[in-house]
Design a protein around this motif. Sequence first.
Motif, PDB file in Angstrom:
ATOM      1  N   GLY A  17      -7.705  -2.469   3.974  1.00 24.46           N
ATOM      2  CA  GLY A  17      -8.715  -2.081   2.899  1.00 24.46           C
ATOM      3  C   GLY A  17      -8.725  -2.753   1.683  1.00 24.46           C
ATOM      4  O   GLY A  17      -7.473  -3.606   1.494  1.00 24.46           O
ATOM      5  N   PRO A  24       0.782  -1.169  -0.050  1.00 25.81           N
ATOM      6  CA  PRO A  24      -0.050   0.058  -0.107  1.00 25.81           C
ATOM      7  C   PRO A  24       0.956   1.296   0.181  1.00 25.81           C
ATOM      8  O   PRO A  24       0.319   2.341  -0.768  1.00 25.81           O
ATOM      9  CB  PRO A  24      -0.707   0.093   1.302  1.00 25.81           C
ATOM     10  CG  PRO A  24      -0.741  -1.504   1.556  1.00 25.81           C
ATOM     11  CD  PRO A  24       0.628  -2.011   1.075  1.00 25.81           C
ATOM     12  N   VAL A  52     -16.817  -4.224 -17.881  1.00 22.78           N
ATOM     13  CA  VAL A  52     -16.270  -3.219 -18.995  1.00 22.78           C
ATOM     14  C   VAL A  52     -15.507  -3.780 -20.069  1.00 22.78           C
ATOM     15  O   VAL A  52     -15.909  -3.833 -21.064  1.00 22.78           O
ATOM     16  CB  VAL A  52     -15.802  -1.918 -18.468  1.00 22.78           C
ATOM     17  CG1 VAL A  52     -15.416  -0.944 -19.636  1.00 22.78           C
ATOM     18  CG2 VAL A  52     -17.105  -1.149 -17.656  1.00 22.78           C
ATOM     19  N   PHE A  78     -19.034  -1.654  -7.269  1.00 16.24           N
ATOM     20  CA  PHE A  78     -18.459  -0.985  -8.403  1.00 16.24           C
ATOM     21  C   PHE A  78     -17.540  -1.568  -8.856  1.00 16.24           C
ATOM     22  O   PHE A  78     -17.200  -1.213 -10.099  1.00 16.24           O
ATOM     23  CB  PHE A  78     -18.287   0.695  -7.948  1.00 16.24           C
ATOM     24  CG  PHE A  78     -17.696   1.120  -8.862  1.00 16.24           C
ATOM     25  CD1 PHE A  78     -18.693   2.079  -9.813  1.00 16.24           C
ATOM     26  CD2 PHE A  78     -16.365   1.507  -8.843  1.00 16.24           C
ATOM     27  CE1 PHE A  78     -18.120   2.879 -10.795  1.00 16.24           C
ATOM     28  CE2 PHE A  78     -15.923   2.493  -9.919  1.00 16.24           C
ATOM     29  CZ  PHE A  78     -16.790   3.027 -10.982  1.00 16.24           C
ATOM     30  N   ALA A  85     -16.836  -4.434 -23.818  1.00 18.88           N
ATOM     31  CA  ALA A  85     -16.102  -3.717 -24.909  1.00 18.88           C
ATOM     32  C   ALA A  85     -15.784  -4.732 -26.202  1.00 18.88           C
ATOM     33  O   ALA A  85     -15.985  -4.413 -27.407  1.00 18.88           O
ATOM     34  CB  ALA A  85     -14.976  -2.954 -24.542  1.00 18.88           C
ATOM     35  N   SER A 137      -7.860  -1.903  -1.190  1.00 19.59           N
ATOM     36  CA  SER A 137      -7.022  -1.476  -2.399  1.00 19.59           C
ATOM     37  C   SER A 137      -5.761  -2.170  -2.012  1.00 19.59           C
ATOM     38  O   SER A 137      -4.848  -2.210  -2.783  1.00 19.59           O
ATOM     39  CB  SER A 137      -6.709   0.150  -1.818  1.00 19.59           C
ATOM     40  OG  SER A 137      -6.318   0.189  -0.586  1.00 19.59           O
ATOM     41  N   THR A 142     -17.390  -3.346 -12.373  1.00 20.55           N
ATOM     42  CA  THR A 142     -17.273  -2.826 -13.619  1.00 20.55           C
ATOM     43  C   THR A 142     -15.586  -3.089 -14.440  1.00 20.55           C
ATOM     44  O   THR A 142     -15.783  -3.115 -15.462  1.00 20.55           O
ATOM     45  CB  THR A 142     -17.301  -1.617 -13.469  1.00 20.55           C
ATOM     46  OG1 THR A 142     -16.313  -0.787 -12.585  1.00 20.55           O
ATOM     47  CG2 THR A 142     -18.686  -1.228 -13.240  1.00 20.55           C
TER      48      THR A 142
END
Lengths: 151, 166
Positions: free
Chosen positions: A82, A39, A101, A94, A105, A84, A97
Amino acid sequence: MRRAALLAMAALAMAAPAAASSPAPKTTLPDVEDEVMCPTCGTLLQLAESPQAQDERDFIRREIAQGKTKEQIKDDLVANFGNSVLALPPASGFDLTAYLVPALALLAAAIGIVVGVRRWRRADDAADDDESPLEPGETERLDADLARYDL
Amino acid sequence: MGVLAVVGLLTFGLISKGGNSVDIGQPFPGRTLDSLDGNASESIADYHGRWVLVNLWASWCTPCRDEAPALEQFDRAHAKDNFTVLGVDSKDLTDDATNFVSEFGLTYPQLHDGSGALSDDLGTKGYPESFLVNPRGNLALIRRGAITADYLQTTVAPMLEGKAAQ
């Protein structure tokens, strides 16, 4: 033949409990460090050399020594740092995506190519259909011209 | 459509990674964090009506070790002034942070910001950094870098005692 089959069955029966009790493959540091981030460094832990990265590796080694699986170790890292800390985002909310995506695509690009090729073929066929035959007068003139060059 | 979605996501990423910052007089970010021991969650709003020196630190940060004793001493000396230091352990392993707190005998409250979300809100460039928040919840001082006993006495203490402009 029958004796051989009995021997094979006995061997299988003896091997089965041993296989059932064999432990799951032990998690290793390389298994984990290529799937999590350092991190503070902002890079994959596998590539990080900072003291903080070493602390994180020590943490992973301690968890491995406690017999934790890769997923358990990743969960514990998430509890500390966390989401991340994960090199790949979780496939939920979220973050989903990130997976959807690119797939959408690619699908859109494939559909675009198929539609484009079909249109191009249709246009080509139409052009072929539009080629009108020679007028009667032109046919006679062509024959006459060819006759003049006939050897 | 797919291209638009990709461009939109990239733009969102750039915006969300953009450097945030805070200025004196602005409200302190209202982010809720877990306490270091994991038993509670708190935000700066829980300290409304008190002076709070929010100190962002990490156990791996050497200047944080240097400033910890001064912060503890100042916190004890000014408890009567409606004041507390609020430690925020950032991008750190909880066990390492807990050992740090024990090693320096820190008694002021400690929160854990493992992902560094509050640091991002504050535009933090490194550790340690400290932010003095007044009783109305607005920023009164920003200290980028290690804090010293001298800075606490000459800059922070007068504000708590109402001897300096807020």
